[in-house]
Scaffold this motif. Structure first.
Motif, PDB file in Angstrom:
ATOM      1  N   UNK A 171      -2.971  -4.402  25.523  1.00 50.10           N
ATOM      2  CA  UNK A 171      -3.124  -6.020  25.268  1.00 50.10           C
ATOM      3  C   UNK A 171      -4.013  -6.206  24.171  1.00 50.10           C
ATOM      4  N   UNK A 172      -4.925  -5.500  23.814  1.00 50.40           N
ATOM      5  CA  UNK A 172      -5.701  -5.848  22.501  1.00 50.40           C
ATOM      6  C   UNK A 172      -4.998  -5.531  21.391  1.00 50.40           C
ATOM      7  N   UNK A 173      -3.971  -4.360  21.361  1.00 52.16           N
ATOM      8  CA  UNK A 173      -3.474  -3.918  20.281  1.00 52.16           C
ATOM      9  C   UNK A 173      -2.267  -4.840  19.743  1.00 52.16           C
ATOM     10  N   UNK A 174      -1.896  -5.512  20.716  1.00 50.75           N
ATOM     11  CA  UNK A 174      -0.690  -6.725  20.815  1.00 50.75           C
ATOM     12  C   UNK A 174      -0.583  -7.181  19.595  1.00 50.75           C
ATOM     13  N   UNK A 175      -1.759  -7.812  19.074  1.00 49.89           N
ATOM     14  CA  UNK A 175      -1.889  -8.820  17.640  1.00 49.89           C
ATOM     15  C   UNK A 175      -1.248  -7.982  16.719  1.00 49.89           C
ATOM     16  N   UNK A 176      -1.503  -6.460  16.539  1.00 50.33           N
ATOM     17  CA  UNK A 176      -1.167  -5.839  15.383  1.00 50.33           C
ATOM     18  C   UNK A 176       0.442  -5.158  15.710  1.00 50.33           C
ATOM     19  N   UNK A 177       0.856  -5.367  16.896  1.00 51.16           N
ATOM     20  CA  UNK A 177       2.198  -4.363  17.120  1.00 51.16           C
ATOM     21  C   UNK A 177       3.337  -4.884  16.274  1.00 51.16           C
ATOM     22  N   UNK A 178       3.292  -6.066  15.496  1.00 45.67           N
ATOM     23  CA  UNK A 178       4.777  -6.491  14.951  1.00 45.67           C
ATOM     24  C   UNK A 178       4.536  -6.095  13.268  1.00 45.67           C
ATOM     25  N   UNK A 181     -13.742  -2.301   6.777  1.00 48.56           N
ATOM     26  CA  UNK A 181     -13.345  -3.181   7.361  1.00 48.56           C
ATOM     27  C   UNK A 181     -12.137  -2.640   8.412  1.00 48.56           C
ATOM     28  N   UNK A 182     -11.258  -1.785   7.626  1.00 49.89           N
ATOM     29  CA  UNK A 182     -10.017  -1.187   8.565  1.00 49.89           C
ATOM     30  C   UNK A 182     -10.651  -0.198   9.518  1.00 49.89           C
ATOM     31  N   UNK A 183     -11.972   0.700   9.413  1.00 44.72           N
ATOM     32  CA  UNK A 183     -12.490   1.403   9.985  1.00 44.72           C
ATOM     33  C   UNK A 183     -12.937   0.863  11.396  1.00 44.72           C
ATOM     34  N   UNK A 184     -13.560  -0.439  10.993  1.00 42.25           N
ATOM     35  CA  UNK A 184     -13.999  -1.102  12.281  1.00 42.25           C
ATOM     36  C   UNK A 184     -13.044  -1.595  12.936  1.00 42.25           C
ATOM     37  N   UNK A 185     -11.846  -2.071  12.573  1.00 46.06           N
ATOM     38  CA  UNK A 185     -10.874  -2.766  13.157  1.00 46.06           C
ATOM     39  C   UNK A 185     -10.291  -1.477  13.932  1.00 46.06           C
ATOM     40  N   UNK A 186     -10.037  -0.118  13.383  1.00 47.42           N
ATOM     41  CA  UNK A 186      -9.297   0.813  14.100  1.00 47.42           C
ATOM     42  C   UNK A 186     -10.071   1.219  15.453  1.00 47.42           C
ATOM     43  N   UNK A 187     -11.540   1.271  14.919  1.00 42.78           N
ATOM     44  CA  UNK A 187     -12.303   1.662  16.266  1.00 42.78           C
ATOM     45  C   UNK A 187     -12.247   0.683  17.229  1.00 42.78           C
ATOM     46  N   UNK A 188     -12.332  -0.599  16.958  1.00 45.50           N
ATOM     47  CA  UNK A 188     -12.260  -1.612  18.049  1.00 45.50           C
ATOM     48  C   UNK A 188     -10.949  -1.788  18.794  1.00 45.50           C
ATOM     49  N   UNK A 217      -8.037   0.436  18.319  1.00 47.85           N
ATOM     50  CA  UNK A 217      -7.848   1.770  18.148  1.00 47.85           C
ATOM     51  C   UNK A 217      -6.229   1.752  18.042  1.00 47.85           C
ATOM     52  N   UNK A 218      -5.930   1.403  16.602  1.00 50.00           N
ATOM     53  CA  UNK A 218      -4.626   1.444  16.191  1.00 50.00           C
ATOM     54  C   UNK A 218      -4.764   2.385  14.954  1.00 50.00           C
ATOM     55  N   UNK A 219      -3.921   3.510  15.370  1.00 44.88           N
ATOM     56  CA  UNK A 219      -4.087   4.747  14.279  1.00 44.88           C
ATOM     57  C   UNK A 219      -3.814   4.564  12.818  1.00 44.88           C
ATOM     58  N   UNK A 220      -2.807   3.770  12.647  1.00 45.67           N
ATOM     59  CA  UNK A 220      -2.491   3.665  11.268  1.00 45.67           C
ATOM     60  C   UNK A 220      -3.648   2.936  10.352  1.00 45.67           C
ATOM     61  N   UNK A 221      -4.629   1.999  11.012  1.00 45.35           N
ATOM     62  CA  UNK A 221      -5.695   1.680  10.289  1.00 45.35           C
ATOM     63  C   UNK A 221      -6.528   2.547   9.758  1.00 45.35           C
ATOM     64  N   UNK A 222      -6.500   3.935  10.326  1.00 50.60           N
ATOM     65  CA  UNK A 222      -7.479   5.011   9.785  1.00 50.60           C
ATOM     66  C   UNK A 222      -6.624   5.401   8.328  1.00 50.60           C
ATOM     67  N   UNK A 223      -5.401   5.390   8.363  1.00 45.80           N
ATOM     68  CA  UNK A 223      -4.747   5.697   7.343  1.00 45.80           C
ATOM     69  C   UNK A 223      -4.939   4.733   6.001  1.00 45.80           C
ATOM     70  N   UNK A 224      -5.113   3.563   6.404  1.00 47.95           N
ATOM     71  CA  UNK A 224      -5.306   2.435   5.618  1.00 47.95           C
ATOM     72  C   UNK A 224      -6.783   2.412   4.816  1.00 47.95           C
ATOM     73  N   UNK A 225      -7.657   2.850   5.750  1.00 46.98           N
ATOM     74  CA  UNK A 225      -9.033   2.871   5.353  1.00 46.98           C
ATOM     75  C   UNK A 225      -9.152   4.365   4.511  1.00 46.98           C
ATOM     76  N   UNK A 226      -8.357   5.378   4.697  1.00 45.86           N
ATOM     77  CA  UNK A 226      -8.251   6.488   3.672  1.00 45.86           C
ATOM     78  C   UNK A 226      -7.625   6.270   2.379  1.00 45.86           C
ATOM     79  N   UNK A 227      -6.439   5.242   2.448  1.00 40.27           N
ATOM     80  CA  UNK A 227      -5.925   5.090   1.070  1.00 40.27           C
ATOM     81  C   UNK A 227      -6.805   4.044   0.312  1.00 40.27           C
ATOM     82  N   UNK A 228      -7.535   2.987   1.068  1.00 43.87           N
ATOM     83  CA  UNK A 228      -8.208   2.272   0.316  1.00 43.87           C
ATOM     84  C   UNK A 228      -9.349   2.934  -0.326  1.00 43.87           C
ATOM     85  N   UNK A 229      -9.939   3.811   0.184  1.00 38.79           N
ATOM     86  CA  UNK A 229     -11.077   4.607  -0.614  1.00 38.79           C
ATOM     87  C   UNK A 229     -10.611   5.604  -1.567  1.00 38.79           C
ATOM     88  N   UNK A 230      -9.370   6.257  -1.307  1.00 41.45           N
ATOM     89  CA  UNK A 230      -8.934   7.077  -2.441  1.00 41.45           C
ATOM     90  C   UNK A 230      -8.412   6.001  -3.673  1.00 41.45           C
TER      91      UNK A 230
END
Lengths: 213, 101
Positions: A12-19, A136-143, A145-158
């Motif tokens: 339910x919490x992930x639904x906002x990001x599902x699309x 920001x993406x890491x905090x969102x990912x932890x809250x 639990x959308x795995x692709x946000x970890x990828x976005x965080x890594x890409x942002x740092x790189x």
């Protein structure tokens, strides 16, 4: 019935990001920011346009965030809610919003103090931006639990660190960071949207039946 | 450690029923959800979901607002203050039972 309650709450919490619309719209805002910084870099110093652009940054940013939020709602109303239903999320308490705003302001003040104290560190602006947005993406990912946000965080740092190490200049670096991150966000959101649309075809039935509770 | 078995009987049966527990759990995580979302997430049929929603509404655990999005009827469900309190109590009761058996 096989789903446990924790999974139901999580989904339910992930639904906002599902699309993927949130990423796509944020990606467009990032791309526009990239264009904004590139135009700043292109304009001769001391020109009226440059002054207006710099003076209007906060208004442009707030406007983009406001319009972005509206656009996400419009897209969800058109594509998401008719397919998989509507959820209204709880707005955070006012105290939480003030704490977030205070922390953001503190971060900006600390950054400005850092860059003023050590002028050479301006070269690290893309890296700093990349790390802040990654946080920001890491905090969102932890809250949520959308795995692709970890990828976005890594890409942002790189991307941020890479552009700083490349020493292409502050404005060019920032413009390239926002443009690159914008494209990554649009790509990530686009793939998520394609998957969502494939898995959730539009319901084709008599709408009068729906919601007869 | 053991507990009085009569504690089991104290559990709120309105919430304890699996389908209604799913509905309440979803609504506890959000401000509101529509009929379509609840149906997709719970996997219930329309009739079954309607019946459970009516029972929860009669118990004043949820509020149901019937509206329209364009020409499409829309049923929006919200957990009421009573419902949120009952769900918290239910979770505490269940946790107590699990921790003490």
């Amino acid at each position: 019935m096989k789903n446990n309650l924790e999974q139901i709450t999580k989904r339910t919490r992930q639904y906002w990001f599902s699309d993927g619309f949130v990423e796509i719209v944020n990606g467009v805002i990032f791309l526009l920011l990239g264009v904004y910084f590139y135009v700043q870099y292109s304009l001769p110093s001391g020109s009226l346009w440059l002054f207006l652009l710099q003076a209007g940054f906060v208004i442009l940013l707030i406007g983009a965030i406001f319009l972005g939020g509206r656009l996400v709602n419009i897209l969800k109303t058109r594509f998401t809610y008719p397919r998989t239903g509507y959820i209204g999320f709880r707005t955070p308490p006012k105290a939480n919003r003030w704490i977030s705003a205070g922390l953001a302001l503190l971060m900006v003040i600390l950054l400005l103090a850092l860059f003023n104290a050590t002028p050479i560190s301006l070269n690290w602006l893309p890296a700093t931006t990349g790390f802040i947005i990654a946080a920001f993406w890491l905090i969102s990912a932890a809250r949520v639990r959308v795995l692709r946000f970890y990828f976005l965080a890594v890409m942002s740092m790189i991307l941020g660190a890479g552009l700083s190490f490349a020493h292409i200049g502050v404005l060019q670096g920032i413009a390239a960071y926002y443009s690159g991150m914008g494209l990554i966000l649009i790509g990530s959101g686009g793939l998520t949207l394609a998957k969502y649309l494939r898995q959730s075809p539009e319901i084709d039935e008599n709408p009068a039946i729906q919601g007869n509770s | 450690m053991s507990i009085d078995p009569r504690k089991f009987a104290d559990v709120d049966r309105m919430i304890h029923e699996p389908a209604r527990l799913m509905i309440i759990t979803i609504l506890s995580a959000v401000d509101s959800a529509d009929f379509l979302y609840l149906q997709r997430e719970t996997g219930l049929t329309k009739g079954n979901l309607s019946s459970h929603l009516s029972k929860l509404e009669d118990a004043e655990y949820i509020t149901i607002e019937k509206t329209y999005r364009g020409k499409i009827p829309l049923t929006i469900c919200k957990l009421s203050g009573n419902g949120r309190k009952a769900f918290t109590e239910y979770r505490d009761q269940l946790k107590y039972i699990v921790d003490n058996t």
